[in-house]
Design a protein around this motif. Structure first.
Motif, short mmCIF file in Angstrom:
data_model
loop_
_atom_site.label_atom_id
_atom_site.label_comp_id
_atom_site.label_asym_id
_atom_site.label_seq_id
_atom_site.Cartn_x
_atom_site.Cartn_y
_atom_site.Cartn_z
N GLU A 160 0.85 -1.19 0.00
CA GLU A 160 0.00 0.00 0.00
C GLU A 160 0.88 1.23 0.00
O GLU A 160 2.02 1.19 0.45
N ILE A 161 0.35 2.32 -0.50
CA ILE A 161 1.04 3.59 -0.48
C ILE A 161 0.13 4.60 0.21
O ILE A 161 -0.88 5.01 -0.34
N ARG A 162 0.47 4.95 1.40
CA ARG A 162 -0.37 5.87 2.16
C ARG A 162 -0.40 7.23 1.46
O ARG A 162 0.64 7.75 1.06
N GLY A 163 -1.55 7.81 1.35
CA GLY A 163 -1.68 9.14 0.77
C GLY A 163 -1.71 9.14 -0.75
O GLY A 163 -1.68 10.21 -1.36
N PHE A 164 -1.78 7.99 -1.38
CA PHE A 164 -1.80 7.94 -2.85
C PHE A 164 -2.82 6.89 -3.25
O PHE A 164 -2.52 5.88 -3.86
N SER A 165 -4.05 7.17 -2.89
CA SER A 165 -5.08 6.14 -2.96
C SER A 165 -5.45 5.73 -4.39
O SER A 165 -5.76 4.58 -4.65
N GLN A 166 -5.39 6.67 -5.35
CA GLN A 166 -5.85 6.33 -6.69
C GLN A 166 -4.92 5.37 -7.40
O GLN A 166 -5.35 4.55 -8.20
N LYS A 167 -3.61 5.51 -7.14
CA LYS A 167 -2.66 4.63 -7.81
C LYS A 167 -1.81 3.92 -6.76
O LYS A 167 -0.61 3.85 -6.85
N GLY A 168 -2.48 3.40 -5.77
CA GLY A 168 -1.76 2.81 -4.67
C GLY A 168 -1.35 1.37 -4.87
O GLY A 168 -0.74 0.76 -4.00
N ASP A 169 -1.68 0.80 -6.02
CA ASP A 169 -1.30 -0.58 -6.26
C ASP A 169 0.20 -0.71 -6.42
O ASP A 169 0.90 0.20 -6.87
N VAL A 170 0.74 -1.85 -6.03
CA VAL A 170 2.17 -2.09 -6.14
C VAL A 170 2.67 -1.89 -7.57
O VAL A 170 3.77 -1.42 -7.80
N ALA A 171 1.85 -2.23 -8.55
CA ALA A 171 2.27 -2.13 -9.94
C ALA A 171 2.53 -0.70 -10.38
O ALA A 171 3.09 -0.46 -11.44
N SER A 172 2.13 0.31 -9.57
CA SER A 172 2.38 1.69 -9.95
C SER A 172 3.86 2.05 -9.83
O SER A 172 4.29 3.09 -10.29
N PHE A 173 4.66 1.20 -9.18
CA PHE A 173 6.11 1.36 -9.15
C PHE A 173 6.69 0.54 -10.29
O PHE A 173 7.05 -0.61 -10.11
N ASN A 174 6.78 1.11 -11.45
CA ASN A 174 7.22 0.27 -12.56
C ASN A 174 7.85 1.11 -13.65
O ASN A 174 7.22 2.00 -14.22
N ASN A 175 9.11 0.82 -13.93
CA ASN A 175 9.78 1.42 -15.07
C ASN A 175 9.52 0.53 -16.29
O ASN A 175 9.35 -0.68 -16.16
N THR A 176 9.49 1.14 -17.48
CA THR A 176 9.19 0.38 -18.69
C THR A 176 10.22 0.70 -19.76
O THR A 176 10.93 1.71 -19.70
N GLU A 177 10.25 -0.14 -20.77
CA GLU A 177 11.15 0.11 -21.90
C GLU A 177 10.80 1.41 -22.60
O GLU A 177 11.69 2.16 -23.04
N GLU A 178 9.52 1.73 -22.67
CA GLU A 178 9.11 2.99 -23.29
C GLU A 178 9.66 4.18 -22.52
O GLU A 178 10.14 5.15 -23.11
N MET A 179 9.60 4.13 -21.18
CA MET A 179 10.15 5.21 -20.37
C MET A 179 11.65 5.38 -20.60
O MET A 179 12.16 6.50 -20.71
N MET A 180 12.37 4.24 -20.67
CA MET A 180 13.81 4.30 -20.90
C MET A 180 14.11 4.96 -22.24
O MET A 180 15.05 5.77 -22.36
N LYS A 181 13.33 4.63 -23.27
CA LYS A 181 13.58 5.21 -24.59
C LYS A 181 13.25 6.69 -24.62
O LYS A 181 13.95 7.49 -25.26
#
Length: 520
Positions: free
Chosen positions: A399-420
């Protein structure tokens, strides 16, 4: 949670790292033995956890240096692989198949290859860095370059040994060759670099695991801390007299939590006691805009600092607040312009990809805003879940306290698109990659990359990551590395992390260094 039962108490670090690479959002637990053998480690396993069994059988030949390793992962059986452990000085490092002679892997590499193939087939994923764990990619490329090897030889080795993608192999080659050029004038044999740690911060960021203490609670002991640093500098002046000081790096924590007169006092003492006439780079991290003032910038400039960091991490105010940064984007912009006004022509900026809730569009926005400022050096970090950080605890609780809308663990995720997006953005600013390193539990199995304009690459960044020169580290929580030039061997000694204990035991901290460099 991923629960892995191992048949043997070997290679746990590498197996754990591979599973984390394929399952970055899962907690991974390693248990040696069969189910029911270790009740303490099994008591909180639930029906929702994914269970895997790894059985590997190592049959050694006479002398124990070579043999065959067979792997079974749950119900998935992989073919056996021959291995050869060179460190045991065995004979016969190759075998012949259909008349073609091939070099054999050691037992660990053979096992990692087998596990990688199983997990890749199971998840349908191929990792950008393959099964590479615990090894600096550019070091692999550099070793082959140093032996006169070609780019094609590097490509073949990294592909065959580690299954690294073509894109990452090319990046490793490009950076290795640029590093070699940047370091051509460094005095490896008779030189050293100096690191000074300032373990105080305005606040502790969500993702941080470095040694840091809130300056508000510790401001009354900063003067005594500087006195201890001076004692360590006295040791360096004596032990390294006649040696070449190539780079100085003041890091933290946040060095700009020091007051202007404290900056003057500390950096002035460095110049007073050490021969800084041949220093090629003098960096002071000024990463927190909320700690930067014009007077501090003037003190750093006065003392010869020629490179600083002013770090946004992101250009989204809502994310800055979430991760514990007290500054906002407007303060960051003001601090950057102030540094330019004070004559700093080599400013680094750090960003982090994979921060909570951020998307590719957030990364694109951050890069567009940074381009307006025009930094000389940009370090692109992939978020790493570091043990001891508040982020690690939050992820553990899912859980991420204070970030209820995107509090899922998957919201911590870097992607290949971000790297590019980050790589293309850096190129658009005229910055090219010059150093690269990876960390355990790094988001997306990617990397951290430094990009710089011509002549602005951070020399210390390369030295600390490639470990090709001795670095003397002062202050609480720092690690000194001695590199033996004749064989590349590295030995370390550390200073205690607790700042008060460091000050109480300062003489012992100095003696640790004296013993490490005793034959100088």
């Amino acid at each position: 949670m991923q629960v892995i039962y191992l048949s043997e108490d070997r290679f746990q670090y590498d197996i754990h790292s591979l599973f984390k690479a394929f399952y970055p959002m899962d907690n991974v637990r390693m248990i040696v033995g069969r189910p029911g053998d270790n009740e303490d480690k099994e008591k909180d396993i639930s029906d929702n956890d994914e269970i895997s069994f790894i059985y590997f059988d190592i049959k050694e030949c006479e002398g124990g240096s070579c043999g065959t390793i067979t792997l079974k992962v749950s119900e998935d059986i992989m073919d056996s692989a021959d291995f050869f452990d060179k460190d045991k000085n065995a004979q016969g490092a190759s075998h012949s198949t259909n008349g073609v002679t091939q070099e054999l892997d050691n037992s660990k590499n053979a096992l990692k290859k087998l596990i990688y193939k199983v997990l890749s087939r199971k998840t349908g994923k191929e990792l950008p860095w393959g099964n590479l764990t615990g090894i600096r990619p550019t070091r692999i490329a550099m070793n082959i370059v140093d032996k006169g090897g070609s780019d094609n030889e590097i490509r073949k080795y990294m592909k065959d040994m580690y299954f690294v993608s073509d894109e990452k192999i090319d990046l490793s080659i490009r950076i290795a060759r640029r590093e070699k050029e940047i370091l051509k004038d460094i005095d490896y044999e008779n030189g050293y670099s100096l690191y000074i740690g300032i373990p105080f911060c305005p606040t502790t960021c969500l993702y941080c695991s470095f040694t840091s203490y809130p300056i508000g609670a510790y401001k009354n002991i900063v003067g005594d801390y500087i006195k201890c640093l001076k004692k360590e500098i006295d040791y360096v002046a004596d032990a390294f007299e006649g040696k070449t000081l190539d780079t100085i790096y003041v890091g933290g924590g946040t060095p700009t939590t020091l007051l202007p007169d404290q900056i003057d006092e500390l950096l002035g003492y460095v110049h007073k006691k050490l021969d800084t006439s041949r220093v090629k780079e003098f960096t002071v991290e000024s990463g927190r805009p909320d700690s930067i003032t014009r007077e501090k910038l003037q003190a750093m400039k006065r003392q010869g600092c020629d490179r600083i960091s002013v770090n946004p991490q992101t250009m989204r105010d809502e994310t800055l607040k979430l991760i514990g940064r007290q500054h906002n984007v407007a303060q960051l912009i003001d601090s950057f312009h102030m540094a330019r006004e004070e004559g700093f022509d080599n400013i680094n900026m750090d960003i982090i990809l994979g921060l909570p809730g951020e998307t590719s569009e957030d990364v694109r926005y951050t890069m567009d805003e940074i381009k307006k400022l025009g930094p000389d050096d940009l370090t692109v970090h992939s978020l790493a879940i570091k043990r001891g950080s508040r982020l690690a605890e939050i992820l553990k609780e899912k859980e991420i306290r204070g970030f209820s809308q995107k509090g899922d663990v998957a919201s911590f995720n870097n992607t290949e698109e971000m790297m590019k997006i980050a790589a293309f953005g850096a190129a658009d600013m005229g910055l090219t990659p010059y150093y690269l390193y990876r960390q355990k539990n790094i988001s997306g199995n990617f990397e951290n990359t430094g990009y710089a304009a011509p002549g602005k690459a951070g020399i210390y960044n390369i030295l600390i990551n490639e470990e090709v020169q001795s670095i003397v580290a002062l202050g609480a929580g720092t690690v000194t590395k001695r590199v033996y030039g004749y064989d590349g061997r590295i030995e370390r000694c550390d200073n205690v992390k607790d700042v008060k204990l460091y000050m109480e035991q300062i003489d012992e901290m100095i003696n640790r260094k004296r013993e490490l460099f005793s034959d100088k």
